[in-house]
Design an enzyme around this catalytic site. Structure first.
Site, PDB file in Angstrom:
ATOM      1  N   ASN A   1      48.868  33.745   6.493  1.00 49.37           N
ATOM      2  CA  ASN A   1      48.308  34.948   5.851  1.00 49.37           C
ATOM      3  C   ASN A   1      49.495  35.657   5.174  1.00 49.37           C
ATOM      4  O   ASN A   1      50.295  36.317   5.820  1.00 49.37           O
ATOM      5  CB  ASN A   1      47.665  35.816   6.927  1.00 49.37           C
ATOM      6  CG  ASN A   1      46.909  37.022   6.394  1.00 49.37           C
ATOM      7  OD1 ASN A   1      46.704  37.995   7.121  1.00 49.37           O
ATOM      8  ND2 ASN A   1      46.467  36.990   5.154  1.00 49.37           N
TER       9      ASN A   1
ATOM     10  N   ASN B   1      44.671  44.632  -0.362  1.00 48.18           N
ATOM     11  CA  ASN B   1      44.098  43.294  -0.444  1.00 48.18           C
ATOM     12  C   ASN B   1      44.323  42.708  -1.837  1.00 48.18           C
ATOM     13  O   ASN B   1      44.709  43.410  -2.778  1.00 48.18           O
ATOM     14  CB  ASN B   1      42.603  43.343  -0.138  1.00 48.18           C
ATOM     15  CG  ASN B   1      42.330  43.660   1.327  1.00 48.18           C
ATOM     16  OD1 ASN B   1      42.918  43.043   2.212  1.00 48.18           O
ATOM     17  ND2 ASN B   1      41.450  44.622   1.575  1.00 48.18           N
TER      18      ASN B   1
ATOM     19  N   CYS C   1      46.346  45.773   9.327  1.00 52.86           N
ATOM     20  CA  CYS C   1      46.519  44.329   9.067  1.00 52.86           C
ATOM     21  C   CYS C   1      47.405  43.770  10.177  1.00 52.86           C
ATOM     22  O   CYS C   1      48.584  44.118  10.261  1.00 52.86           O
ATOM     23  CB  CYS C   1      47.175  44.127   7.702  1.00 52.86           C
ATOM     24  SG  CYS C   1      47.592  42.400   7.367  1.00 52.86           S
TER      25      CYS C   1
ATOM     26  N   ASN D   1      48.483  40.581  10.923  1.00 49.63           N
ATOM     27  CA  ASN D   1      49.589  39.695  10.512  1.00 49.63           C
ATOM     28  C   ASN D   1      50.645  40.489   9.753  1.00 49.63           C
ATOM     29  O   ASN D   1      51.844  40.231   9.882  1.00 49.63           O
ATOM     30  CB  ASN D   1      49.054  38.546   9.655  1.00 49.63           C
ATOM     31  CG  ASN D   1      48.190  37.603  10.472  1.00 49.63           C
ATOM     32  OD1 ASN D   1      48.540  37.243  11.591  1.00 49.63           O
ATOM     33  ND2 ASN D   1      47.036  37.229   9.932  1.00 49.63           N
TER      34      ASN D   1
ATOM     35  N   HIS E   1      35.208  44.801  11.268  1.00 50.73           N
ATOM     36  CA  HIS E   1      34.986  43.362  11.451  1.00 50.73           C
ATOM     37  C   HIS E   1      33.567  43.096  11.934  1.00 50.73           C
ATOM     38  O   HIS E   1      33.057  43.821  12.788  1.00 50.73           O
ATOM     39  CB  HIS E   1      35.968  42.794  12.485  1.00 50.73           C
ATOM     40  CG  HIS E   1      37.387  42.905  12.047  1.00 50.73           C
ATOM     41  ND1 HIS E   1      37.999  41.954  11.263  1.00 50.73           N
ATOM     42  CD2 HIS E   1      38.305  43.899  12.222  1.00 50.73           C
ATOM     43  CE1 HIS E   1      39.245  42.334  11.002  1.00 50.73           C
ATOM     44  NE2 HIS E   1      39.451  43.515  11.565  1.00 50.73           N
TER      45      HIS E   1
ATOM     46  N   ASN F   1      35.180  42.697   7.078  1.00 51.60           N
ATOM     47  CA  ASN F   1      35.785  41.383   7.255  1.00 51.60           C
ATOM     48  C   ASN F   1      34.837  40.558   8.128  1.00 51.60           C
ATOM     49  O   ASN F   1      34.300  41.077   9.118  1.00 51.60           O
ATOM     50  CB  ASN F   1      37.141  41.515   7.967  1.00 51.60           C
ATOM     51  CG  ASN F   1      38.133  42.334   7.170  1.00 51.60           C
ATOM     52  OD1 ASN F   1      38.658  41.878   6.172  1.00 51.60           O
ATOM     53  ND2 ASN F   1      38.385  43.581   7.594  1.00 51.60           N
TER      54      ASN F   1
ATOM     55  N   GLU G   1      37.910  37.354   4.519  1.00 52.35           N
ATOM     56  CA  GLU G   1      38.442  38.720   4.561  1.00 52.35           C
ATOM     57  C   GLU G   1      37.890  39.604   3.450  1.00 52.35           C
ATOM     58  O   GLU G   1      37.818  39.170   2.287  1.00 52.35           O
ATOM     59  CB  GLU G   1      39.971  38.693   4.424  1.00 52.35           C
ATOM     60  CG  GLU G   1      40.663  38.433   5.727  1.00 52.35           C
ATOM     61  CD  GLU G   1      42.133  38.823   5.678  1.00 52.35           C
ATOM     62  OE1 GLU G   1      42.476  39.844   5.044  1.00 52.35           O
ATOM     63  OE2 GLU G   1      42.922  38.102   6.296  1.00 52.35           O
ATOM     64  N   ARG G   2      37.575  40.819   3.827  1.00 56.26           N
ATOM     65  CA  ARG G   2      37.221  41.842   2.837  1.00 56.26           C
ATOM     66  C   ARG G   2      38.358  41.950   1.813  1.00 56.26           C
ATOM     67  O   ARG G   2      39.522  42.084   2.172  1.00 56.26           O
ATOM     68  CB  ARG G   2      37.051  43.180   3.579  1.00 56.26           C
ATOM     69  CG  ARG G   2      36.817  44.363   2.695  1.00 56.26           C
ATOM     70  CD  ARG G   2      36.599  45.634   3.489  1.00 56.26           C
ATOM     71  NE  ARG G   2      37.818  46.113   4.163  1.00 56.26           N
ATOM     72  CZ  ARG G   2      37.956  47.313   4.695  1.00 56.26           C
ATOM     73  NH1 ARG G   2      36.940  48.159   4.671  1.00 56.26           N
ATOM     74  NH2 ARG G   2      39.074  47.677   5.298  1.00 56.26           N
TER      75      ARG G   2
ATOM     76  N   CYS H   1      43.788  36.042  10.295  1.00 61.35           N
ATOM     77  CA  CYS H   1      43.572  37.490  10.249  1.00 61.35           C
ATOM     78  C   CYS H   1      43.841  38.033  11.647  1.00 61.35           C
ATOM     79  O   CYS H   1      43.092  37.723  12.587  1.00 61.35           O
ATOM     80  CB  CYS H   1      42.140  37.790   9.806  1.00 61.35           C
ATOM     81  SG  CYS H   1      41.770  39.553   9.746  1.00 61.35           S
ATOM     82  N   GLY H   2      44.908  38.811  11.774  1.00 57.01           N
ATOM     83  CA  GLY H   2      45.318  39.306  13.092  1.00 57.01           C
ATOM     84  C   GLY H   2      44.323  40.299  13.677  1.00 57.01           C
ATOM     85  O   GLY H   2      43.924  40.191  14.842  1.00 57.01           O
ATOM     86  N   THR H   3      43.913  41.272  12.854  1.00 56.41           N
ATOM     87  CA  THR H   3      42.931  42.240  13.358  1.00 56.41           C
ATOM     88  C   THR H   3      41.611  41.522  13.653  1.00 56.41           C
ATOM     89  O   THR H   3      40.910  41.854  14.611  1.00 56.41           O
ATOM     90  CB  THR H   3      42.700  43.379  12.349  1.00 56.41           C
ATOM     91  OG1 THR H   3      42.481  42.817  11.047  1.00 56.41           O
ATOM     92  CG2 THR H   3      43.884  44.334  12.301  1.00 56.41           C
ATOM     93  N   GLY H   4      41.287  40.495  12.834  1.00 55.78           N
ATOM     94  CA  GLY H   4      40.056  39.731  13.053  1.00 55.78           C
ATOM     95  C   GLY H   4      40.104  38.966  14.373  1.00 55.78           C
ATOM     96  O   GLY H   4      39.098  38.891  15.089  1.00 55.78           O
TER      97      GLY H   4
HETATM   98  N1  LIG Z   1      41.252  42.328   4.561  1.00 59.59           N
HETATM   99  C1  LIG Z   1      41.548  43.304   5.567  1.00 59.59           C
HETATM  100  C2  LIG Z   1      42.984  43.704   5.611  1.00 59.59           C
HETATM  101  C3  LIG Z   1      43.921  42.584   6.001  1.00 59.59           C
HETATM  102  C4  LIG Z   1      43.728  42.066   7.435  1.00 59.59           C
HETATM  103  C5  LIG Z   1      44.756  41.044   7.796  1.00 59.59           C
HETATM  104  N2  LIG Z   1      44.795  39.847   7.094  1.00 59.59           N
HETATM  105  C6  LIG Z   1      45.061  40.916   9.276  1.00 59.59           C
HETATM  106  O1  LIG Z   1      45.873  40.056   9.614  1.00 59.59           O
HETATM  107  O2  LIG Z   1      44.575  41.706  10.088  1.00 59.59           O
HETATM  108  C7  LIG Z   1      40.669  44.554   5.348  1.00 59.59           C
HETATM  109  O3  LIG Z   1      40.283  44.846   4.206  1.00 59.59           O
HETATM  110  O4  LIG Z   1      40.385  45.247   6.315  1.00 59.59           O
END
Ligand SMILES: N[C@@H](CCC[C@H](N)C(=O)O)C(=O)O
Length: 284
Positions: A14, A67, A76, A78, A168, A199, A217-218, A226-229
């Site tokens: 990512n 993004n 985010c 990552n 998410h 997301n 991802e959004r 996606c770390g938060t995902g």
């Molecule tokens: N697309 C996400 C922001 C990026 C998230 C990321 N890739 C991660 O690792 O968490 C959004 O719009 O919320």
């Protein structure tokens, strides 16, 4: 012609263009456009978006993330690991434990260092937010949205919504290969029930400590990780009695593995790598 120095970094594939705003100056109104331009693989550098490493009044360093489509997100995972590596290796922090400010508030980072280089980063991502108003989702504001059913192209899916600072929607599937990533992903991303978009994560439970994971991802579409995902997926799995709270889960993403624990005290720990790819100068 204008220019700025950048570092391209990735967390499990990512990848973002990182700009150090301790040294560079970018016009606020240009940021969405710059994120779109640098992300373009043909006419720019090529990335999932742009991340700014900024000064902050609340922490030694702040992350801002844009993004690929120029939209700004509030967190985010990552990106946070890469910002932690960048901050330590560029002497923006002195200790191996420090906080990083984000638009959704500060998080805590701990870096593992070998020969002066950060090899592993753990981020305490804070508590997941589960009510519709926090995600945000339409409907009764104070209620959560856990394992609600919906139909898409005559198939039944179950959705759990989790905010890790950003929204998410997690869907459990029997086989990750069959996940409708490029079809349901963009439809759900822009679905009217998510006023800020969402997301979309597809998750196959492998066993009580492992899951397979793919993400739409959004604002960026398919990414390698996606770390938060991944944090949201583990929270959703615990909420749906598929995993146990307090147990570390290995999340197998397209780009590699993350280690996620929803701890007994309620915060979510994310452990994984962060890598520097290259540095350069971007002209615009
Ligand atoms: N697309 C996400 C922001 C990026 C998230 C990321 N890739 C991660 O690792 O968490 C959004 O719009 O919320």
């Amino acid at each position: 012609m204008n220019q700025f120095s950048f570092t391209k970094m990735h967390g499990l594939g990512n990848n973002y263009i990182y700009v150090n705003l301790f040294e560079e100056q970018l016009e606020e109104a240009m940021l969405p456009e710059l994120a779109r331009r640098v992300s373009d693989v043909n006419t720019g550098i090529g990335s999932d978006g742009m991340i700014l490493v900024c000064p902050s009044e609340n922490a030694p360093v702040k992350m801002r993330i844009f993004n690929r489509d120029g939209s700004e997100a509030r967190s985010c995972g990552n990106g946070l690991r890469c910002v932690a590596k960048y901050a330590y290796e560029h002497n923006l922090v002195e200790d191996t434990v420090f906080s990083i400010d984000t638009l959704s508030g500060p998080v805590h980072a701990e870096v593992t260092v070998q020969d002066g280089k950060v090899t592993l980063v753990t981020i305490d991502m804070g508590q997941p937010r589960l009510t519709r108003s926090e995600i945000p989702m339409l409907g009764e504001g104070e209620t959560p949205f856990i394992i609600e059913e919906f139909l898409y192209e005559n198939r039944r899916y179950e959705l759990t919504a989790v905010s890790m600072g950003n929204p998410h929607g997690v869907i459990f599937v029997d086989r990750i290969e069959d996940a409708p990533l490029t079809t349901l992903g963009p439809v759900l991303e822009k679905h009217e029930m998510f006023p800020d978009s969402v997301n979309v994560e597809f998750v196959e439970i492998v066993n009580e400590k492992e899951m397979n994971f793919r993400v739409w991802e959004r604002g960026s579409g398919i990414t390698q990780a996606c770390g938060t995902g991944a944090c949201a997926a583990v929270v959703a799995a615990v909420l749906n009695d598929k995993m146990e709270k307090g147990v570390e889960t290995i999340v197998h993403l397209a780009g590699g593995d993350l280690f996620i624990t929803w701890t007994e005290d309620g915060t979510v720990l994310m452990k994984g790598p962060a890598e520097t790819i290259c540095t350069g100068i971007y002209y615009y």
